[in-house]
Each structure stands twice: as C-alpha cells, then as structure tokens.
Enzyme design. Structure first.
Site, PDB file in Angstrom:
ATOM      1  N   GLY A  10      52.516  28.595  32.773  1.00  0.00           N
ATOM      2  CA  GLY A  10      51.295  27.966  33.158  1.00  0.00           C
ATOM      3  C   GLY A  10      50.903  28.083  34.636  1.00  0.00           C
ATOM      4  O   GLY A  10      49.433  28.301  34.858  1.00  0.00           O
ATOM      5  N   ASP A  35      56.172  31.026  36.526  1.00  0.00           N
ATOM      6  CA  ASP A  35      54.708  32.256  35.828  1.00  0.00           C
ATOM      7  C   ASP A  35      55.074  33.531  36.609  1.00  0.00           C
ATOM      8  O   ASP A  35      55.385  33.809  37.712  1.00  0.00           O
ATOM      9  CB  ASP A  35      53.810  32.340  36.129  1.00  0.00           C
ATOM     10  CG  ASP A  35      52.588  32.826  35.416  1.00  0.00           C
ATOM     11  OD1 ASP A  35      52.268  32.208  34.136  1.00  0.00           O
ATOM     12  OD2 ASP A  35      52.326  33.732  35.488  1.00  0.00           O
ATOM     13  N   ALA A  36      54.768  34.802  35.497  1.00  0.00           N
ATOM     14  CA  ALA A  36      55.001  36.098  36.003  1.00  0.00           C
ATOM     15  C   ALA A  36      54.403  36.843  36.535  1.00  0.00           C
ATOM     16  O   ALA A  36      54.148  37.454  37.386  1.00  0.00           O
ATOM     17  CB  ALA A  36      55.870  37.223  35.266  1.00  0.00           C
ATOM     18  N   THR A  38      50.811  38.087  35.864  1.00  0.00           N
ATOM     19  CA  THR A  38      51.007  39.484  35.394  1.00  0.00           C
ATOM     20  C   THR A  38      49.728  39.983  35.199  1.00  0.00           C
ATOM     21  O   THR A  38      49.233  38.976  35.915  1.00  0.00           O
ATOM     22  CB  THR A  38      51.795  39.977  33.942  1.00  0.00           C
ATOM     23  OG1 THR A  38      51.180  38.601  33.202  1.00  0.00           O
ATOM     24  CG2 THR A  38      53.383  39.915  33.627  1.00  0.00           C
ATOM     25  N   THR A 127      51.312  30.314  17.570  1.00  0.00           N
ATOM     26  CA  THR A 127      50.189  30.821  16.969  1.00  0.00           C
ATOM     27  C   THR A 127      50.138  30.956  15.710  1.00  0.00           C
ATOM     28  O   THR A 127      50.876  31.008  14.787  1.00  0.00           O
ATOM     29  CB  THR A 127      49.741  32.203  17.609  1.00  0.00           C
ATOM     30  OG1 THR A 127      48.392  32.555  17.369  1.00  0.00           O
ATOM     31  CG2 THR A 127      51.017  33.448  17.678  1.00  0.00           C
ATOM     32  N   ASP A 128      48.648  30.535  14.654  1.00  0.00           N
ATOM     33  CA  ASP A 128      48.376  30.502  13.863  1.00  0.00           C
ATOM     34  C   ASP A 128      48.899  32.040  13.138  1.00  0.00           C
ATOM     35  O   ASP A 128      48.544  32.772  11.654  1.00  0.00           O
ATOM     36  CB  ASP A 128      46.597  30.072  13.529  1.00  0.00           C
ATOM     37  CG  ASP A 128      45.762  31.247  13.763  1.00  0.00           C
ATOM     38  OD1 ASP A 128      46.054  31.959  15.141  1.00  0.00           O
ATOM     39  OD2 ASP A 128      44.353  30.519  13.941  1.00  0.00           O
ATOM     40  N   GLU A 129      48.485  33.270  14.116  1.00  0.00           N
ATOM     41  CA  GLU A 129      48.436  33.855  13.593  1.00  0.00           C
ATOM     42  C   GLU A 129      49.881  34.878  12.867  1.00  0.00           C
ATOM     43  O   GLU A 129      49.757  36.003  12.483  1.00  0.00           O
ATOM     44  CB  GLU A 129      48.088  35.186  14.723  1.00  0.00           C
ATOM     45  CG  GLU A 129      47.083  34.701  15.313  1.00  0.00           C
ATOM     46  CD  GLU A 129      46.729  36.419  16.608  1.00  0.00           C
ATOM     47  OE1 GLU A 129      46.764  36.948  16.532  1.00  0.00           O
ATOM     48  OE2 GLU A 129      45.721  35.772  17.401  1.00  0.00           O
ATOM     49  N   TYR A 151      51.310  41.988  18.530  1.00  0.00           N
ATOM     50  CA  TYR A 151      51.555  41.011  19.027  1.00  0.00           C
ATOM     51  C   TYR A 151      52.255  39.894  18.412  1.00  0.00           C
ATOM     52  O   TYR A 151      52.907  38.676  18.738  1.00  0.00           O
ATOM     53  CB  TYR A 151      49.923  40.229  19.481  1.00  0.00           C
ATOM     54  CG  TYR A 151      49.937  39.233  19.486  1.00  0.00           C
ATOM     55  CD1 TYR A 151      50.775  38.671  20.940  1.00  0.00           C
ATOM     56  CD2 TYR A 151      49.365  37.973  19.451  1.00  0.00           C
ATOM     57  CE1 TYR A 151      50.801  36.619  21.801  1.00  0.00           C
ATOM     58  CE2 TYR A 151      49.199  36.780  19.111  1.00  0.00           C
ATOM     59  CZ  TYR A 151      49.959  36.315  20.304  1.00  0.00           C
ATOM     60  OH  TYR A 151      49.358  34.903  20.827  1.00  0.00           O
ATOM     61  N   LYS A 155      55.573  37.165  18.201  1.00  0.00           N
ATOM     62  CA  LYS A 155      55.562  36.007  17.914  1.00  0.00           C
ATOM     63  C   LYS A 155      56.073  35.283  16.870  1.00  0.00           C
ATOM     64  O   LYS A 155      57.195  33.757  17.122  1.00  0.00           O
ATOM     65  CB  LYS A 155      54.207  35.810  18.035  1.00  0.00           C
ATOM     66  CG  LYS A 155      53.258  35.615  19.453  1.00  0.00           C
ATOM     67  CD  LYS A 155      53.561  35.045  20.424  1.00  0.00           C
ATOM     68  CE  LYS A 155      53.521  33.159  21.042  1.00  0.00           C
ATOM     69  NZ  LYS A 155      54.061  32.198  21.803  1.00  0.00           N
ATOM     70  N   LYS A 190      40.101  38.116  26.039  1.00  0.00           N
ATOM     71  CA  LYS A 190      39.638  37.910  24.234  1.00  0.00           C
ATOM     72  C   LYS A 190      38.608  37.605  24.324  1.00  0.00           C
ATOM     73  O   LYS A 190      37.552  37.208  25.039  1.00  0.00           O
ATOM     74  CB  LYS A 190      40.149  36.449  24.699  1.00  0.00           C
ATOM     75  CG  LYS A 190      41.729  36.562  24.618  1.00  0.00           C
ATOM     76  CD  LYS A 190      42.228  37.120  23.483  1.00  0.00           C
ATOM     77  CE  LYS A 190      44.104  36.592  23.720  1.00  0.00           C
ATOM     78  NZ  LYS A 190      44.798  35.835  24.388  1.00  0.00           N
ATOM     79  N   TYR A 208      34.078  44.402  16.530  1.00  0.00           N
ATOM     80  CA  TYR A 208      34.715  44.969  15.725  1.00  0.00           C
ATOM     81  C   TYR A 208      34.007  45.082  14.236  1.00  0.00           C
ATOM     82  O   TYR A 208      34.151  43.798  13.718  1.00  0.00           O
ATOM     83  CB  TYR A 208      36.120  44.141  15.251  1.00  0.00           C
ATOM     84  CG  TYR A 208      36.088  45.139  16.726  1.00  0.00           C
ATOM     85  CD1 TYR A 208      35.653  45.485  18.070  1.00  0.00           C
ATOM     86  CD2 TYR A 208      37.906  44.146  17.154  1.00  0.00           C
ATOM     87  CE1 TYR A 208      36.478  45.535  19.513  1.00  0.00           C
ATOM     88  CE2 TYR A 208      38.440  44.779  18.256  1.00  0.00           C
ATOM     89  CZ  TYR A 208      38.235  44.672  19.474  1.00  0.00           C
ATOM     90  OH  TYR A 208      38.668  44.698  20.685  1.00  0.00           O
ATOM     91  N   HIS A 279      43.452  44.152  11.246  1.00  0.00           N
ATOM     92  CA  HIS A 279      42.682  43.462  11.871  1.00  0.00           C
ATOM     93  C   HIS A 279      42.659  42.037  10.676  1.00  0.00           C
ATOM     94  O   HIS A 279      42.165  42.130   9.776  1.00  0.00           O
ATOM     95  CB  HIS A 279      41.207  43.657  12.228  1.00  0.00           C
ATOM     96  CG  HIS A 279      40.324  42.460  13.109  1.00  0.00           C
ATOM     97  ND1 HIS A 279      39.146  43.267  13.159  1.00  0.00           N
ATOM     98  CD2 HIS A 279      40.534  41.733  13.065  1.00  0.00           C
ATOM     99  CE1 HIS A 279      38.227  42.271  14.100  1.00  0.00           C
ATOM    100  NE2 HIS A 279      39.283  40.984  14.016  1.00  0.00           N
TER     101      HIS A 279
HETATM  102  P1  TYD Z   1      40.479  37.927  19.874  1.00  0.00           P
HETATM  103  O1  TYD Z   1      39.397  36.835  21.221  1.00  0.00           O
HETATM  104  O2  TYD Z   1      41.249  38.901  20.926  1.00  0.00           O
HETATM  105  O3  TYD Z   1      41.912  37.072  19.510  1.00  0.00           O
HETATM  106  P2  TYD Z   1      42.867  36.972  17.945  1.00  0.00           P
HETATM  107  O4  TYD Z   1      42.634  38.927  17.972  1.00  0.00           O
HETATM  108  O5  TYD Z   1      43.805  36.339  18.619  1.00  0.00           O
HETATM  109  O6  TYD Z   1      41.498  36.541  17.350  1.00  0.00           O
HETATM  110  O7  TYD Z   1      39.620  37.795  18.874  1.00  0.00           O
HETATM  111  C1  TYD Z   1      38.908  37.370  17.708  1.00  0.00           C
HETATM  112  C2  TYD Z   1      38.090  38.236  16.944  1.00  0.00           C
HETATM  113  O8  TYD Z   1      37.292  38.859  17.656  1.00  0.00           O
HETATM  114  C3  TYD Z   1      38.777  38.895  16.406  1.00  0.00           C
HETATM  115  O9  TYD Z   1      38.481  39.126  14.950  1.00  0.00           O
HETATM  116  C4  TYD Z   1      38.570  39.998  16.742  1.00  0.00           C
HETATM  117  C5  TYD Z   1      37.392  40.284  17.686  1.00  0.00           C
HETATM  118  N1  TYD Z   1      36.448  40.699  18.925  1.00  0.00           N
HETATM  119  C6  TYD Z   1      35.649  41.875  18.391  1.00  0.00           C
HETATM  120  O10 TYD Z   1      34.911  41.544  17.810  1.00  0.00           O
HETATM  121  N2  TYD Z   1      35.169  42.702  19.576  1.00  0.00           N
HETATM  122  C7  TYD Z   1      36.009  42.450  21.423  1.00  0.00           C
HETATM  123  O11 TYD Z   1      35.798  42.662  21.942  1.00  0.00           O
HETATM  124  C8  TYD Z   1      37.095  41.015  21.360  1.00  0.00           C
HETATM  125  C9  TYD Z   1      37.781  41.109  22.308  1.00  0.00           C
HETATM  126  C10 TYD Z   1      37.444  40.739  20.214  1.00  0.00           C
END
Ligand code: TYD
Length: 344
Positions: A10, A35-36, A38, A127-129, A151, A155, A190, A208, A279
């Site tokens: 939380g 909550d830990a 971290t 998560t959807d992942e 990750y 999950k 994120k 990326y 990815h």
């Molecule tokens: P992220 O917010 O880490 O969520 P998830 O991996 O759970 O989807 O990443 C969202 C998207 O953004 C994912 O396709 C990876 C990309 N990304 C980058 O291109 N550069 C970054 O520095 C980060 C953190 C994520």
C-alpha cells in the site's frame, strides 16, 4: 457491515492510490497497510492517510508469516488486496531473486493466512503480462499464461497459487490483470515517470529499439475502480482483465509527453534494446467480463496524461528525493550507463 481491508504494497504506486481511494469511498471501513518499504515503497505516498484514525501502517514483508498472521488476527482483517510485488521488468532481468520471494512465496503466505483467518475476499492484483505478447486481437481471461520475462513469470506463479488455493480450500479469491498503469506516485523507473522526470531535467530519453512496441494504457484511478468492482462484485474464483483501451506505441506516447512538457523530440535516443528477445511487442486486453460488472475506464487518455505530467511538474520534491538517492542513481548508472554512454 464495515470492512477491515488489508492492502499489501500500500505504499507503492497503485497500492497507495488505492488506499486514498478506499478511505474516501468507504468511510466505515478500516484500511491496514503492510509494506516492506523497499526502494519503490514510499511513506510519502501515504502522507495524507497516516493522520486518519481508520488507517494503520505496518512495515514488513508479505513473506513474513509471523507479521502477516499477527496483522490478520489483531486487525480482524475481512478483505485482502495484494499489491505487494517486485514489479519492474528491467530489474527482474538483472536479478530475479527478490521477485520470487515477493511475487510467489509471499502470495503463498497471504493465502495461507486467508485460509486460517477465514477471510471474506482475497483479491490478487496481477498483470496483463502473464499472457505474454499478442500480435493482433486481445487476450481473454481464458487464454493460456505464457509469460516471457522473469517478472511476468513470477506474477504467473503467484496466480497459480491463488487458483490452487481457491480450488483446494475454497478460499474466496478474485484476480485482476491490469494493463500498463500510470498516474501520480509512480516510481520513476517505469516508462512514463522515468521519461517525464528525465525530460524535466533535460536528460535524453532511452527508447528501446524502434519504439514500435504497443502498450494499453490505464489511468490509476480507473485501475482502482476496476479492482473495487472485482473485489465487491466479482465472482469468486474468477479472473478479470482491466484494460485502459488506449493503445499507443512507446514512440507515440513519448512524443505526447514531450509535447505536454514543451520539450523537443530530439531528447529521444533510440538505444539497443536491453530486454532483447524478451521484450513483449504488444499487450491488449478484452474487457467484456469486467464490463458485465459495470466497469469501464472513465478517463480520456490525453486528459489523464496531461494530469499526470502536471502532477510530476507540481511534485518535484517528491521525485527529486528519489532520483537523487544513491540506490536510484546506481540502478540507472548500472542499467542505462552501457546503452546511453555520455547521454546518461
Ligand atoms: P515499462 O513502463 O517498464 O512497463 P512494461 O515493461 O511493464 O510494459 O515499459 C513500457 C514500455 O516502454 C516497454 O515496451 C519498454 C519501454 N521502455 C523504454 O523504451 N525505455 C525505458 O527506459 C523504459 C523504462 C521502458
């Protein structure tokens, strides 16, 4: 009857938003946070809750059976909402050990306590992942779980325990699988908070690869409302997708952020993809099932993104304390240093 709701994790992003949401919406209920604290858990996220007499905070890990049992007993917990997790893909690829403790073992400890203390509802935030990636169409709750990162595998493992506890012991469980969530109090690792806070410092944004990956974006209050629907009205033993319905490529959402901040596109750096073949190219969720409970996202994407960007502009002290911390700097240097070089 009033509830005593244990909200694990939380002090994290969605968890703290849920704490504020619940205290406001349900003035009869007690809210208990475990909550830990971290790196991503932050008591500053709960500043306005701590003075509320209906709120209690316990530091500790969900893997700690003594702590979990003690809270369930002394606080007479009726509902558990489990947000506690190691939630970052990039970190999970560097070191998966912690995520197995929190995302798998901890879920088992919470389930055990839920059985022992006869909890009325156990909602597990997933998560959807867990589905893996999808090129076309949308994932349904009945689709197989095919996670592709450490990750999301953790999950998925947690979810399997939830499923088994429901089947074996009749624990009244519900699972939600949310899509990429954004809003206030999200730790700046994120994509969105990382890029917003870097752009505010005029630092380059490491996108990326081509940036053509697609994510479905969900504003955090819509996510909280979805969890509430599943917790209070969901069928026991069921899983509910919670998708925001806003599909955008990483490149497009990055450009939107820069536009909202009035910063130039030349801050974008296309870097070699550190996630490589793990990815996920695209996530998208079919939300018919949760729709039948009356839930749909209410926030328009552009407004929600604008509100989020404004929040980070208005809460500089909150995120500056994080980005200046040694732990954060060493993660960013270690992970992004090799791909950003001088642009770090
Ligand atoms: P992220 O917010 O880490 O969520 P998830 O991996 O759970 O989807 O990443 C969202 C998207 O953004 C994912 O396709 C990876 C990309 N990304 C980058 O291109 N550069 C970054 O520095 C980060 C953190 C994520």
């Amino acid at each position: 009857m009033s509830r005593s709701v244990l909200i694990t994790g939380g002090a994290g992003f969605i968890g703290s938003n849920f704490v504020h949401f619940w205290l406001e919406e349900y003035p009869e209920d007690r809210v208990v946070v475990l909550d830990a604290l971290t790196y991503a858990g932050n008591l500053a996220n709960l500043q306005t809750a701590v003075t509320n007499p209906r709120f209690r905070f316990y530091p500790g890990r969900i893997e700690d059976r003594t702590v979990v049992d003690g809270i369930c007993r002394s606080e007479r917990i009726t509902h558990v909402v489990n947000f506690a997790a190691e939630s970052h893909n990039d970190r999970s690829m560097v070191d998966p050990t912690g995520l197995i403790d929190a995302n798998v073992t901890g879920v088992g400890i919470l389930l055990r306590a839920s059985k022992h203390f006869d909890i009325e509802r156990f909602l597990h935030v997933s998560t959807d992942e867990v589905y893996g990636q999808i090129e076309n169409g949308q994932f349904r709750e009945t689709d197989p779980l095919l996670p592709r990162t450490p990750y999301s595998a953790g999950k998925a493992g947690g979810e399997m325990l939830v499923r088994a506890y429901h089947i074996a012991y009749g624990i009244p469980t519900v699972v939600t699988r949310g899509s990429n969530t954004f809003g206030p109090y999200q730790y700046p690792e994120k994509l969105l908070p990382f890029f917003i806070t870097r752009a505010l410092q005029d630092r380059p944004l490491p996108l990326y690869g081509t940036g053509t990956q697609v994510r479905e974006w969900l504003y955090v209050t819509d996510h909280c409302r979805g969890i509430r629907s599943a917790l209070l009205n969901g069928a026991v033993g069921e899983v509910y997708n919670l998708g925001g319905g806003n599909e955008l490529t990483n490149l497009d959402i990055t450009k939107l952020v820069l536009q909202l901040l009035g910063k130039p596109d030349c801050l974008i750096r296309h870097v070699p993809d550190p996630r490589g073949s793990a990815h996920d190219a695209r996530y998208a969720l079919d939300c018919t099932r949760i729709g039948s409970l009356g839930w749909r996202p209410q926030q328009a994407m552009h407004d929600a993104l604008e509100r989020t960007v404004r929040w980070y502009c208005d809460h500089r002290a909150w995120w500056e304390a994080i980005v200046q911390s040694e732990a954060y700097r060493s993660f960013v240097a270690g992970y992004y240093g090799p791909i950003l070089g001088d642009d770090l």
